[in-house]
Design a protein around this motif. Structure first.
Motif, PDB file in Angstrom:
ATOM      1  N   TRP A  46       0.850  -1.193   0.000  1.00 35.00           N
ATOM      2  CA  TRP A  46       0.000   0.000   0.000  1.00 35.00           C
ATOM      3  C   TRP A  46       0.885   1.241   0.000  1.00 35.00           C
ATOM      4  O   TRP A  46       0.656   2.179  -0.772  1.00 35.00           O
ATOM      5  N   ARG A  50       1.446   4.096  -2.971  1.00 38.76           N
ATOM      6  CA  ARG A  50       1.197   5.510  -2.640  1.00 38.76           C
ATOM      7  C   ARG A  50       2.433   6.354  -2.973  1.00 38.76           C
ATOM      8  O   ARG A  50       2.312   7.432  -3.556  1.00 38.76           O
ATOM      9  N   MET A  57       1.994   9.472   2.947  1.00 42.65           N
ATOM     10  CA  MET A  57       1.281   8.477   3.754  1.00 42.65           C
ATOM     11  C   MET A  57       0.413   9.197   4.787  1.00 42.65           C
ATOM     12  O   MET A  57       0.818  10.237   5.316  1.00 42.65           O
TER      13      MET A  57
END
Length: 134
Positions: A46, A50, A57
């Motif tokens: 993830w 990103r 984040m």
């Protein structure tokens, strides 16, 4: 190193971990350890996706904040687990390590057996240790 709080729930051979601060990020397994390991891998993926999009984040909430928000339902058997985020920078750095000669020989033998370099083997072992994989 950054950590996110994961919420672990399950029973018997079906366990899951969801990471509320990372929408859609979750992991699962046949036991709590497998679910946590899978969630740790999911968090890394993830974060890498990103970062590839040049997005920052989300700030991780503390366990206290999640408990106060009511997102962890301990009466339903849910519990909080800490999920580390270890993201490769893509920039190798030379490091000088001192190891016992016997250990180094064993590392070289196992790395060769797996088709890895010494550095790749040591990095993999360190990642597993940091992320809590068994």
């Amino acid at each position: 190193m950054t950590h996110y709080v994961g919420i672990l729930d399950g029973a018997d051979d079906v366990w899951g971990v969801r990471v509320p601060d990372l929408p859609g990020c979750h992991g699962g397994g046949a036991n709590p350890e497998e679910a946590i390991a899978d969630a740790t891998s999911a968090v890394r993926e993830w974060a890498e996706a990103r970062t590839a999009k040049q997005l920052s984040m989300p700030a991780p909430r503390t366990m206290t904040e999640l408990l106060r928000s009511g997102e962890i339902d301990s009466t339903a058997g849910e519990s909080a687990v800490m999920i580390p985020v270890l993201i490769d920078s893509g920039r190798p750095v030379r490091a000088n390590l001192s190891l016992d000669a016997g250990l180094l020989a064993a590392i070289d033998e196992e790395a060769s057996r797996r088709g890895l370099t010494r550095s790749a083997f040591i990095a993999s072992a360190a990642r597993e240790k940091i992320e809590g994989h068994r």
